[in-house]
Scaffold this active site. Structure first.
Site, mmCIF file in Angstrom:
data_model
loop_
_atom_site.group_PDB
_atom_site.id
_atom_site.type_symbol
_atom_site.label_atom_id
_atom_site.label_comp_id
_atom_site.label_asym_id
_atom_site.label_seq_id
_atom_site.Cartn_x
_atom_site.Cartn_y
_atom_site.Cartn_z
ATOM 1 N N THR A 123 2.763 -12.555 1.298
ATOM 2 C CA THR A 123 1.031 -12.573 1.871
ATOM 3 C C THR A 123 1.474 -13.408 2.823
ATOM 4 O OG1 THR A 123 -1.127 -12.358 2.355
ATOM 5 C CG2 THR A 123 -0.663 -13.157 0.339
ATOM 6 N N GLU A 125 -2.000 -14.705 3.443
ATOM 7 C CA GLU A 125 -2.824 -16.266 3.065
ATOM 8 C C GLU A 125 -2.059 -16.958 2.635
ATOM 9 O OE1 GLU A 125 -6.367 -13.593 0.901
ATOM 10 O OE2 GLU A 125 -5.575 -11.942 2.480
ATOM 11 N N LYS A 151 -1.427 -15.908 -5.814
ATOM 12 C CA LYS A 151 0.337 -15.792 -4.589
ATOM 13 C C LYS A 151 1.687 -16.471 -4.426
ATOM 14 C CE LYS A 151 1.190 -12.135 -3.151
ATOM 15 N NZ LYS A 151 2.211 -10.570 -3.619
HETATM 16 P P1 NAD Z 1 -2.570 -2.743 -4.607
HETATM 17 O O1 NAD Z 1 -3.726 -3.383 -5.450
HETATM 18 O O2 NAD Z 1 -3.212 -1.463 -3.512
HETATM 19 O O3 NAD Z 1 -1.383 -2.151 -5.442
HETATM 20 C C1 NAD Z 1 -0.987 -3.073 -6.393
HETATM 21 C C2 NAD Z 1 -0.202 -2.033 -7.506
HETATM 22 O O4 NAD Z 1 0.317 -2.998 -8.593
HETATM 23 C C3 NAD Z 1 -0.701 -0.638 -8.222
HETATM 24 O O5 NAD Z 1 -0.544 0.101 -7.918
HETATM 25 C C4 NAD Z 1 -1.517 -1.672 -9.943
HETATM 26 O O6 NAD Z 1 -1.471 -0.834 -10.194
HETATM 27 C C5 NAD Z 1 -0.367 -2.558 -9.874
HETATM 28 N N1 NAD Z 1 -0.189 -3.843 -10.286
HETATM 29 C C6 NAD Z 1 -0.910 -4.154 -11.091
HETATM 30 N N2 NAD Z 1 -1.378 -5.484 -12.363
HETATM 31 C C7 NAD Z 1 0.271 -5.456 -12.428
HETATM 32 C C8 NAD Z 1 1.181 -5.162 -13.589
HETATM 33 N N3 NAD Z 1 0.532 -6.626 -14.427
HETATM 34 N N4 NAD Z 1 2.242 -4.677 -13.920
HETATM 35 C C9 NAD Z 1 2.683 -3.299 -13.417
HETATM 36 N N5 NAD Z 1 1.605 -3.144 -11.903
HETATM 37 C C10 NAD Z 1 0.553 -3.994 -11.876
HETATM 38 O O7 NAD Z 1 -2.094 -3.461 -3.445
HETATM 39 P P2 NAD Z 1 -1.592 -3.454 -2.286
HETATM 40 O O8 NAD Z 1 -2.572 -3.799 -0.553
HETATM 41 O O9 NAD Z 1 -0.510 -2.160 -2.305
HETATM 42 O O10 NAD Z 1 -0.375 -5.056 -2.001
HETATM 43 C C11 NAD Z 1 1.085 -4.289 -2.356
HETATM 44 C C12 NAD Z 1 1.608 -5.727 -2.299
HETATM 45 O O11 NAD Z 1 1.593 -6.852 -1.276
HETATM 46 C C13 NAD Z 1 1.048 -7.266 -3.415
HETATM 47 O O12 NAD Z 1 1.571 -7.999 -3.805
HETATM 48 C C14 NAD Z 1 -0.229 -7.879 -2.174
HETATM 49 O O13 NAD Z 1 0.000 -9.032 -2.670
HETATM 50 C C15 NAD Z 1 0.636 -7.658 -0.662
HETATM 51 N N6 NAD Z 1 -0.014 -7.657 0.358
HETATM 52 C C16 NAD Z 1 -0.887 -6.772 0.691
HETATM 53 C C17 NAD Z 1 -0.955 -6.513 1.788
HETATM 54 C C18 NAD Z 1 -2.326 -5.563 2.379
HETATM 55 O O14 NAD Z 1 -3.219 -6.161 3.854
HETATM 56 N N7 NAD Z 1 -2.617 -4.522 1.473
HETATM 57 C C19 NAD Z 1 -0.620 -7.720 3.018
HETATM 58 C C20 NAD Z 1 -0.643 -9.256 2.413
HETATM 59 C C21 NAD Z 1 0.726 -8.827 1.341
HETATM 60 O O1 TDX Z 2 -16.929 -4.912 2.788
HETATM 61 C C1 TDX Z 2 -16.173 -6.193 3.359
HETATM 62 N N1 TDX Z 2 -16.456 -6.990 4.134
HETATM 63 C C2 TDX Z 2 -15.788 -7.302 5.159
HETATM 64 O O2 TDX Z 2 -16.943 -8.423 5.908
HETATM 65 C C3 TDX Z 2 -14.762 -6.846 2.972
HETATM 66 C C4 TDX Z 2 -14.255 -5.871 1.631
HETATM 67 C C5 TDX Z 2 -13.906 -7.665 3.992
HETATM 68 N N2 TDX Z 2 -13.995 -8.178 4.740
HETATM 69 C C6 TDX Z 2 -13.990 -8.682 5.629
HETATM 70 C C7 TDX Z 2 -13.218 -10.244 4.941
HETATM 71 C C8 TDX Z 2 -12.134 -10.165 5.633
HETATM 72 O O3 TDX Z 2 -12.710 -10.896 6.963
HETATM 73 O O4 TDX Z 2 -13.316 -8.058 6.395
HETATM 74 C C9 TDX Z 2 -11.650 -9.164 6.272
HETATM 75 C C10 TDX Z 2 -10.802 -8.596 5.211
HETATM 76 O O5 TDX Z 2 -10.880 -8.153 3.805
HETATM 77 P P1 TDX Z 2 -10.087 -7.790 3.170
HETATM 78 O O6 TDX Z 2 -9.764 -6.270 3.384
HETATM 79 O O7 TDX Z 2 -11.124 -7.901 1.912
HETATM 80 O O8 TDX Z 2 -9.058 -8.980 3.316
HETATM 81 P P2 TDX Z 2 -8.334 -9.655 3.251
HETATM 82 O O9 TDX Z 2 -9.181 -10.554 1.804
HETATM 83 O O10 TDX Z 2 -8.204 -10.056 4.471
HETATM 84 O O11 TDX Z 2 -7.408 -9.915 2.999
HETATM 85 C C11 TDX Z 2 -5.934 -8.530 2.842
HETATM 86 O O12 TDX Z 2 -4.982 -8.959 3.586
HETATM 87 C C12 TDX Z 2 -3.956 -10.209 3.277
HETATM 88 C C13 TDX Z 2 -5.794 -8.408 1.235
HETATM 89 O O13 TDX Z 2 -6.459 -7.734 0.398
HETATM 90 C C14 TDX Z 2 -4.506 -8.672 0.617
HETATM 91 O O14 TDX Z 2 -3.899 -8.063 -0.359
HETATM 92 C C15 TDX Z 2 -3.694 -9.164 1.343
HETATM 93 O O15 TDX Z 2 -2.526 -10.241 1.295
#
Ligand code: NAD
Ligand code: TDX
Length: 327
Positions: A123, A125, A151
């Site tokens: 990420t 982050e 991470k």
């Molecule tokens: P998510 O939380 O939707 O999904 C995570 C999945 O991992 C789930 O299906 C959960 O059951 C599984 N999981 C959790 N712990 C586990 C374990 N110990 N063993 C096996 N499976 C397990 O997450 P996401 O938003 O799809 O993110 C996927 C990846 O991308 C993560 O590594 C996250 O750090 C990274 N990422 C996410 C975002 C975002 O905006 N969502 C952005 C940048 C990077």
């Molecule tokens: O209820 C809320 N109100 C609010 O103002 C939530 C859930 C979030 N926020 C704000 C916090 C952040 O500035 O919105 C922005 C986005 O928040 P999230 O959706 O929680 O994402 P963020 O904290 O930016 O992290 C996400 O992006 C990077 C993902 O959760 C991570 O998994 C990924 O690595």
């Protein structure tokens, strides 16, 4: 070619598996997922009976289960993680277990199995908050939340296995994803589902924090490009060049959902709330990838998904609370 996708029942993982099966007809995909609160096999119900797809329930921090899951696989893409910043503020222990120990277990198993390419999905982050400018892949890591720190630790372990064991590791660091099948605890799906239910939404602080919103399908294409054309040992940032303040995102969702703007409530700020994330992505662009989905198009598609698939997100609501957010 058999691909082990870990965390494939989550948001990005399920979209990636669907993308992989559609774009690589000769690939076999094994989805290994613990099915935590964030995992849902319903997110892949449309491919569940595809003979090229297989699901295995298990924990990436369990060496025996991981060894079995990796057997016969050529490629590994690790999405499995605890992914929500707010939850890591309440309790970081499971974040260390999955995002650090789990990555170490996967890396050991990949080394032993002779995996041809290991993609660690990370990420933006990990670079920390950027008041100005944008982070490149060689910038120092400065994670601020326990989630981001876990991470960053996973990234450093992955890099060390490339240097020490010559494991062909690739790392991607993407910006905030949005799109179908995202658990409604993150900003965009939380706001959409609450607006659709006529409920208030919590906007942290003054709502001025900035994120760069990337449509999940654009990210899936980038991950596919890096998995196949990336150089082992390298890190690739993935971004959308679509930076927006949270207030603007909230207002856009209000308009698309036809909701009352008065439902947006300012609540106390998230502790250690990163002000802005921004990364440069020339490196992945040189592999031939650019984001193509505009925020307007991506968000319209996302709102339509939550409107049409109430069954999907309501099943979550019945089984779990959103944990840390005002109801
Ligand atoms: P998510 O939380 O939707 O999904 C995570 C999945 O991992 C789930 O299906 C959960 O059951 C599984 N999981 C959790 N712990 C586990 C374990 N110990 N063993 C096996 N499976 C397990 O997450 P996401 O938003 O799809 O993110 C996927 C990846 O991308 C993560 O590594 C996250 O750090 C990274 N990422 C996410 C975002 C975002 O905006 N969502 C952005 C940048 C990077
Ligand atoms: O209820 C809320 N109100 C609010 O103002 C939530 C859930 C979030 N926020 C704000 C916090 C952040 O500035 O919105 C922005 C986005 O928040 P999230 O959706 O929680 O994402 P963020 O904290 O930016 O992290 C996400 O992006 C990077 C993902 O959760 C991570 O998994 C990924 O690595």
């Amino acid at each position: 070619m058999r691909v082990l996708v870990t965390g494939g029942a989550g948001f990005i993982g399920s979209n990636f598996i669907r993308y992989l099966l559609a774009t690589h007809p000769d690939y076999l995909v094994r989805n290994f997922d613990l099915l935590t609160y964030a995992g849902n096999t319903q997110s892949l119900s449309d491919v569940a009976s595809d003979r090229r797809y297989e699901f295995m329930k298990g924990d990436i921090a369990d060496p025996v289960a991981v060894q079995e899951a990796m057997s016969g696989c050529d490629l590994v893409v690790n999405f499995a993680a605890e992914s929500h910043v707010d939850r890591s503020i309440i309790d970081s222990s499971v974040f260390v277990r999955t995002n650090v120990v789990g990555v170490q277990v996967l890396l050991d198993a990949a080394r032993d199995a002779g995996i041809a390419r290991f993609l660690q999905v990370s990420t933006d982050e990990v670079y920390g908050s950027r008041e100005e400018g944008s982070a490149s892949e060689s910038d120092a890591l400065a994670p601020n939340s326990p989630y981001a720190a876990s991470k960053a630790s996973g990234d450093l372990l992955a890099r060390s296995y490339f240097v020490t064991h010559k494991l062909p590791v690739l790392i991607t660091r993407s910006t905030n994803n949005y799109g179908p099948y995202q658990f409604p605890e993150k900003l965009i799906p939380l706001f959409i589902t609450r607006f659709l239910a006529g409920k208030e939404v919590p906007l942290y602080g003054d709502g001025g924090n900035v994120r760069d919103w990337l449509f999940v399908e654009d990210n899936c294409r980038a991950l596919d490009v890096v998995l196949h054309a990336g150089i082992p040992g390298e890190i690739y940032n993935i971004a959308a060049a679509n930076e927006m303040a949270n207030t603007e995102v909230a207002r856009t969702i209000v308009a698309l959902c036809g909701a009352d703007p008065g439902l947006i409530k300012h609540v106390p700020d998230r502790p250690g709330h990163d002000w802005r994330y921004s990364v440069l992505f020339e490196k992945v662009s040189r592999l031939g990838w650019v984001p193509v989905i505009s925020f307007d198009a991506g968000l319209a598609c996302t709102v339509a998904f939550y409107q049409e698939r109430r069954d999907w997100w309501k099943s979550f609501q019945e089984e779990t609370s959103y944990g840390v957010l005002p109801q």
